[in-house]
Design a protein around this motif. Structure first.
Motif, PDB file in Angstrom:
ATOM      1  N   ARG A  57      -6.399   3.187   4.216  1.00 20.66           N
ATOM      2  CA  ARG A  57      -6.932   2.081   3.226  1.00 20.66           C
ATOM      3  C   ARG A  57      -5.872   2.461   2.118  1.00 20.66           C
ATOM      4  O   ARG A  57      -6.131   3.551   1.544  1.00 20.66           O
ATOM      5  CB  ARG A  57      -8.269   1.924   3.045  1.00 20.66           C
ATOM      6  N   ASP A  58      -5.152   1.431   1.331  1.00 16.74           N
ATOM      7  CA  ASP A  58      -4.412   1.812   0.349  1.00 16.74           C
ATOM      8  C   ASP A  58      -4.920   0.806  -0.988  1.00 16.74           C
ATOM      9  O   ASP A  58      -4.736  -0.490  -0.843  1.00 16.74           O
ATOM     10  CB  ASP A  58      -3.011   1.470   0.441  1.00 16.74           C
ATOM     11  N   SER A  59      -4.899   1.242  -2.132  1.00 12.02           N
ATOM     12  CA  SER A  59      -5.320   0.442  -3.311  1.00 12.02           C
ATOM     13  C   SER A  59      -3.834   0.676  -4.122  1.00 12.02           C
ATOM     14  O   SER A  59      -3.338   1.789  -4.765  1.00 12.02           O
ATOM     15  CB  SER A  59      -6.404   0.854  -3.937  1.00 12.02           C
ATOM     16  N   ARG A  60      -3.338  -0.590  -4.787  1.00 11.25           N
ATOM     17  CA  ARG A  60      -2.231  -0.507  -5.592  1.00 11.25           C
ATOM     18  C   ARG A  60      -2.478  -1.648  -6.482  1.00 11.25           C
ATOM     19  O   ARG A  60      -3.228  -2.724  -6.406  1.00 11.25           O
ATOM     20  CB  ARG A  60      -0.971  -1.016  -4.886  1.00 11.25           C
ATOM     21  N   TYR A  64      -4.325  -6.639  -8.294  1.00  7.44           N
ATOM     22  CA  TYR A  64      -5.064  -5.453  -7.753  1.00  7.44           C
ATOM     23  C   TYR A  64      -4.904  -5.845  -6.155  1.00  7.44           C
ATOM     24  O   TYR A  64      -5.334  -6.829  -5.645  1.00  7.44           O
ATOM     25  CB  TYR A  64      -6.478  -5.587  -7.910  1.00  7.44           C
ATOM     26  N   ASN A  68      -5.962  -4.453  -2.399  1.00  6.18           N
ATOM     27  CA  ASN A  68      -6.279  -3.422  -1.552  1.00  6.18           C
ATOM     28  C   ASN A  68      -6.065  -3.696   0.120  1.00  6.18           C
ATOM     29  O   ASN A  68      -6.514  -4.960   0.518  1.00  6.18           O
ATOM     30  CB  ASN A  68      -7.884  -3.566  -1.749  1.00  6.18           C
ATOM     31  N   ARG A  69      -5.246  -2.895   0.527  1.00  4.19           N
ATOM     32  CA  ARG A  69      -4.982  -3.151   2.240  1.00  4.19           C
ATOM     33  C   ARG A  69      -5.520  -2.096   3.047  1.00  4.19           C
ATOM     34  O   ARG A  69      -5.538  -0.975   2.759  1.00  4.19           O
ATOM     35  CB  ARG A  69      -3.358  -3.062   2.246  1.00  4.19           C
ATOM     36  N   ASP A  70      -5.866  -2.724   4.104  1.00 10.87           N
ATOM     37  CA  ASP A  70      -6.582  -2.098   5.512  1.00 10.87           C
ATOM     38  C   ASP A  70      -5.515  -1.968   6.356  1.00 10.87           C
ATOM     39  O   ASP A  70      -5.295  -2.959   6.963  1.00 10.87           O
ATOM     40  CB  ASP A  70      -7.890  -2.737   5.854  1.00 10.87           C
ATOM     41  N   THR A 129      -5.164  -7.636   3.799  1.00 13.74           N
ATOM     42  CA  THR A 129      -5.096  -7.543   2.371  1.00 13.74           C
ATOM     43  C   THR A 129      -5.646  -8.388   1.524  1.00 13.74           C
ATOM     44  O   THR A 129      -5.802  -9.633   1.861  1.00 13.74           O
ATOM     45  CB  THR A 129      -3.559  -7.565   2.043  1.00 13.74           C
TER      46      THR A 129
END
Length: 366
Positions: A60-63, A49, A51-53, A357
């Protein structure tokens, strides 16, 4: 006579380096072993998981992504033939992150497909494998089984590639490896050259040459590993000649759970991310990576910092990673990481990427 094709595989080295265990203990499941013939399979599966700022774009992106190492399955073969042992390895490295772009098509990267001939003289490898230049720089990275810096959208993260070392691009090759000489090992190979010039009549009159020397010893309960590796090739098109050179190096020391490591590279006319077909200039690049880790019980804490300064790409990067690894058992690992990555235009100083990240992952291997 023991065949070394599994030991030389990138996955086996990754497991041994990152887990502090022998490669054979975790790198393969033996399916057949009779009359001098053996066949084994190894696998590596992971998902994070993420989470990148993205500070540069204020996003902000979650992948859900794979880490620095792709998901992999490998097949190993060995057969004793008198004074020789014949072996082979094929490994298939696949992404888990391209299904939304191409729902019924997943990219498979065949990074290894080679045969080996072992004897008292050492080993000869023919086929496709990772290069020798920067090989130990990446395979002995303390966050190899983690996440590291951002990568491509549909593929792996980049770990410390382009922020401490280049990638030893898998290439067609013929490589010789010496026997273990009291901890000293020498490898030298000829590899398929990259087309680093363009235009009419471009040519590579000689292959690419790569080599690596490694040394392992133990001094007063301190395990020491040192290495030097290099690359040379030349390409021309009648009016332009590009000579590409690279030198990598490093040292790692471990005692009582504490590991300290430092490595670096310097190159000229060589892409400091990965070598490939494409015109380059005879400009410089260099970088370094310093790391410390401490293992206690089933846990390992890692602090990593790397930089690359590339005139050839007009790029400056730096990457800082704090990682925590927990072994649930010898085949199951949990990972938590925090990475800060930045790259800048070398000429103007303008920031092109700045991202923090968080990555939480699980790894299953056999």
């Amino acid at each position: 006579m023991k065949n070394n094709n599994v030991r030389k595989s990138g996955l086996a080295i990754a497991m041994a380096a990152a887990m502090g265990a022998s490669a054979g203990a975790n790198a393969a499941v033996e399916l057949y072993n009779q009359d001098g013939t053996s066949f084994s399979v190894d696998g590596y599966f992971n998902a994070f998981y993420v989470n990148r700022d993205d500070k540069q774009n204020d996003v902000r992106d979650s992948r859900i992504k794979m880490g620095f190492l792709p998901n992999t399955i490998g097949f190993n073969f060995s057969k004793d033939m008198g004074d020789l042992t014949l072996g082979g390895r094929s490994s298939f490295w696949t992404t888990i992150n391209d299904s939304l772009d191409t729902p019924t098509d997943t990219a498979i990267d065949v990074r290894q497909f080679y045969a080996t001939v072992d004897g008292d003289f050492g080993q000869v490898l023919i086929g496709k494998d990772f290069g020798l230049y920067a090989r130990s720089n990446i395979f002995l990275d303390e966050i190899l089984m983690g996440f590291g810096s951002p990568g491509v959208a549909g593929g792996v993260s980049f770990g410390n590639i382009r922020a401490g070392y280049p990638y030893p691009t898998p290439s067609a090759q013929i490589t010789y490896r010496s026997p273990d000489m009291s901890g000293l090992k020498i490898a030298a190979g000829v590899l398929d050259p990259a087309d680093t010039v363009t235009g009419a009549n471009d040519e590579n009159s000689a292959p690419r040459f790569e080599s690596e020397v490694t040394y392992n010893t133990n001094l007063n309960d301190v395990a020491l590993t040192g290495w030097v590796n290099g690359r040379y090739q030349s390409a021309e098109n009648g009016t332009t000649t590009v000579d590409s050179t690279g030198l990598g190096y490093g040292v790692k020391a471990s005692v009582a759970g504490l590991t300290l490591a430092a490595s670096g590279f310097t190159s000229k006319g060589d892409n400091p991310v990965l070598i490939g077909n494409g015109a380059v200039t005879e400009d410089d690049a260099d970088g370094f990576l310093v790391q410390g880790s401490y293992a206690f019980g089933a846990n390992r804490l890692v602090l990593s910092y790397g930089e690359t300064d590339a005139e050839i790409l007009n790029l400056e990067t730096e990457s800082t990673t704090l990682g925590f690894f927990h072994d649930v058992n010898s085949n199951f690992k949990l990972v938590a990481e925090y990475n800060m990555y930045e790259d800048n235009n070398r000429t103007t100083g303008a920031t092109t990427t700045e991202a923090d990240t968080i990555a939480l992952g699980a790894i299953v291997m056999f």
